[in-house]
Design a protein around this motif. Structure first.
Motif, PDB file in Angstrom:
ATOM      1  N   LEU A  46       0.754  -1.491  -0.215  1.00 41.04           N
ATOM      2  CA  LEU A  46       0.077   0.135  -0.127  1.00 41.04           C
ATOM      3  C   LEU A  46       0.806   1.275  -0.111  1.00 41.04           C
ATOM      4  O   LEU A  46       0.032   2.122  -0.494  1.00 41.04           O
ATOM      5  CB  LEU A  46      -1.241  -0.350   1.255  1.00 41.04           C
ATOM      6  CG  LEU A  46      -1.891  -0.934   1.304  1.00 41.04           C
ATOM      7  CD1 LEU A  46      -2.817  -1.459   2.506  1.00 41.04           C
ATOM      8  CD2 LEU A  46      -3.031  -0.996   0.185  1.00 41.04           C
ATOM      9  N   ASP A 100       1.074   2.288  -3.954  1.00 39.94           N
ATOM     10  CA  ASP A 100      -0.385   2.563  -4.387  1.00 39.94           C
ATOM     11  C   ASP A 100      -1.201   1.805  -3.809  1.00 39.94           C
ATOM     12  O   ASP A 100      -1.242   0.829  -2.819  1.00 39.94           O
ATOM     13  CB  ASP A 100      -0.093   1.574  -6.236  1.00 39.94           C
ATOM     14  CG  ASP A 100      -0.566   2.173  -6.806  1.00 39.94           C
ATOM     15  OD1 ASP A 100      -1.655   3.640  -6.327  1.00 39.94           O
ATOM     16  OD2 ASP A 100      -1.351   2.228  -7.839  1.00 39.94           O
ATOM     17  N   GLU A 101      -2.749   2.378  -3.940  1.00 37.23           N
ATOM     18  CA  GLU A 101      -3.527   1.804  -2.908  1.00 37.23           C
ATOM     19  C   GLU A 101      -4.039   0.437  -4.300  1.00 37.23           C
ATOM     20  O   GLU A 101      -3.284   0.291  -4.781  1.00 37.23           O
ATOM     21  CB  GLU A 101      -5.178   2.354  -3.599  1.00 37.23           C
ATOM     22  CG  GLU A 101      -5.170   3.971  -3.087  1.00 37.23           C
ATOM     23  CD  GLU A 101      -6.418   4.987  -3.563  1.00 37.23           C
ATOM     24  OE1 GLU A 101      -6.779   4.621  -4.815  1.00 37.23           O
ATOM     25  OE2 GLU A 101      -6.770   5.417  -3.740  1.00 37.23           O
ATOM     26  N   VAL A 138      -4.264   1.806   7.541  1.00 38.31           N
ATOM     27  CA  VAL A 138      -4.466   2.340   6.197  1.00 38.31           C
ATOM     28  C   VAL A 138      -6.790   2.466   6.284  1.00 38.31           C
ATOM     29  O   VAL A 138      -7.160   2.175   7.796  1.00 38.31           O
ATOM     30  CB  VAL A 138      -5.084   0.891   5.600  1.00 38.31           C
ATOM     31  CG1 VAL A 138      -3.849   0.138   5.350  1.00 38.31           C
ATOM     32  CG2 VAL A 138      -5.784  -0.451   6.557  1.00 38.31           C
ATOM     33  N   GLU A 139      -6.971   3.295   5.108  1.00 41.02           N
ATOM     34  CA  GLU A 139      -8.948   3.892   5.206  1.00 41.02           C
ATOM     35  C   GLU A 139      -9.556   2.780   4.004  1.00 41.02           C
ATOM     36  O   GLU A 139      -8.427   2.742   3.175  1.00 41.02           O
ATOM     37  CB  GLU A 139      -8.594   5.058   4.969  1.00 41.02           C
ATOM     38  CG  GLU A 139      -7.532   5.768   4.088  1.00 41.02           C
ATOM     39  CD  GLU A 139      -7.961   7.201   4.137  1.00 41.02           C
ATOM     40  OE1 GLU A 139      -8.179   7.684   4.489  1.00 41.02           O
ATOM     41  OE2 GLU A 139      -7.643   7.683   2.978  1.00 41.02           O
ATOM     42  N   VAL A 174     -11.100  -1.001  -1.513  1.00 42.67           N
ATOM     43  CA  VAL A 174      -9.765  -0.354  -2.162  1.00 42.67           C
ATOM     44  C   VAL A 174      -9.445   0.306  -0.969  1.00 42.67           C
ATOM     45  O   VAL A 174     -10.108   1.171  -1.049  1.00 42.67           O
ATOM     46  CB  VAL A 174      -9.979   0.732  -2.919  1.00 42.67           C
ATOM     47  CG1 VAL A 174      -8.348   1.524  -3.453  1.00 42.67           C
ATOM     48  CG2 VAL A 174     -10.875   0.134  -4.047  1.00 42.67           C
ATOM     49  N   TYR A 175      -7.432  -0.352  -0.748  1.00 41.89           N
ATOM     50  CA  TYR A 175      -7.944   0.277   0.579  1.00 41.89           C
ATOM     51  C   TYR A 175      -6.330   1.459   0.197  1.00 41.89           C
ATOM     52  O   TYR A 175      -5.738   0.939  -0.536  1.00 41.89           O
ATOM     53  CB  TYR A 175      -7.105  -1.184   0.770  1.00 41.89           C
ATOM     54  CG  TYR A 175      -7.843  -1.528   2.113  1.00 41.89           C
ATOM     55  CD1 TYR A 175      -8.033  -1.633   3.208  1.00 41.89           C
ATOM     56  CD2 TYR A 175      -8.420  -2.721   1.299  1.00 41.89           C
ATOM     57  CE1 TYR A 175      -9.090  -2.402   3.352  1.00 41.89           C
ATOM     58  CE2 TYR A 175      -9.318  -3.340   1.895  1.00 41.89           C
ATOM     59  CZ  TYR A 175      -9.754  -3.408   2.573  1.00 41.89           C
ATOM     60  OH  TYR A 175     -10.774  -4.052   3.527  1.00 41.89           O
ATOM     61  N   ARG A 176      -5.812   2.426   0.996  1.00 46.34           N
ATOM     62  CA  ARG A 176      -5.100   3.343   1.058  1.00 46.34           C
ATOM     63  C   ARG A 176      -4.505   3.312   2.269  1.00 46.34           C
ATOM     64  O   ARG A 176      -4.666   3.207   3.483  1.00 46.34           O
ATOM     65  CB  ARG A 176      -5.437   4.431   0.420  1.00 46.34           C
ATOM     66  CG  ARG A 176      -4.766   5.720   0.606  1.00 46.34           C
ATOM     67  CD  ARG A 176      -5.026   6.902  -0.317  1.00 46.34           C
ATOM     68  NE  ARG A 176      -6.014   7.512   0.855  1.00 46.34           N
ATOM     69  CZ  ARG A 176      -4.973   8.073   1.604  1.00 46.34           C
ATOM     70  NH1 ARG A 176      -3.837   8.805   1.665  1.00 46.34           N
ATOM     71  NH2 ARG A 176      -5.785   9.172   2.565  1.00 46.34           N
ATOM     72  N   ARG A 190      -2.732   5.305   4.971  1.00 46.80           N
ATOM     73  CA  ARG A 190      -2.533   6.393   6.340  1.00 46.80           C
ATOM     74  C   ARG A 190      -0.974   5.899   6.765  1.00 46.80           C
ATOM     75  O   ARG A 190      -0.952   6.105   7.743  1.00 46.80           O
ATOM     76  CB  ARG A 190      -3.682   6.141   7.200  1.00 46.80           C
ATOM     77  CG  ARG A 190      -4.886   6.704   6.750  1.00 46.80           C
ATOM     78  CD  ARG A 190      -6.109   6.106   7.986  1.00 46.80           C
ATOM     79  NE  ARG A 190      -5.819   8.110   8.331  1.00 46.80           N
ATOM     80  CZ  ARG A 190      -5.514   8.195   9.625  1.00 46.80           C
ATOM     81  NH1 ARG A 190      -5.180   7.154  10.138  1.00 46.80           N
ATOM     82  NH2 ARG A 190      -5.111   9.065   9.834  1.00 46.80           N
TER      83      ARG A 190
END
Length: 108
Positions: free
Chosen positions: A20, A23-24, A54-55, A64-66, A68
């Motif tokens: 992550l 990238d997402e 993560v968010e 979809v994870y991103r 933080r």
């Protein structure tokens, strides 16, 4: 910070965070990175989400994870004092090693 350190303690979760960091990714893409069943990956993602690392957002049927980075910055700041202490010790060790090399050259 305890939840963040707990989350970071697992190698699988660190693998997910590293991915992550680039990238997402969807939950399915992240599941391909670990040699465990999807429910296990979901548990890892839940721990990361609860720790604030993560968010997630819903895109149709996909999650979809991103990353933080803020919680990681907090850990880095906390470790800063320890890092400074070790850097001082390594600098002193380097000085002593250089001194020993000079003394051996002078004795030869």
């Amino acid at each position: 910070m305890d939840a963040v350190l707990h989350a970071l303690a697992d190698g699988g979760r660190r693998t997910l965070l590293e991915a992550l960091g680039r990238d997402e990714a969807t939950a399915g893409e992240l599941a391909e990175l670990l040699p465990i069943a999807r429910p296990g990956v979901s548990r890892h993602l839940r721990v990361l989400r609860e720790a604030g690392l993560v968010e997630v957002r819903q895109e149709g049927q996909r999650r979809v994870y991103r990353l933080r980075p803020e919680p990681l910055a907090e850990v880095d700041a906390w470790l800063g004092a320890y890092r400074a202490r070790w850097e001082q010790r390594f600098d002193a060790l380097q000085t002593e090693i250089a001194r020993g090399k000079r003394e051996r050259r002078n004795e030869s």
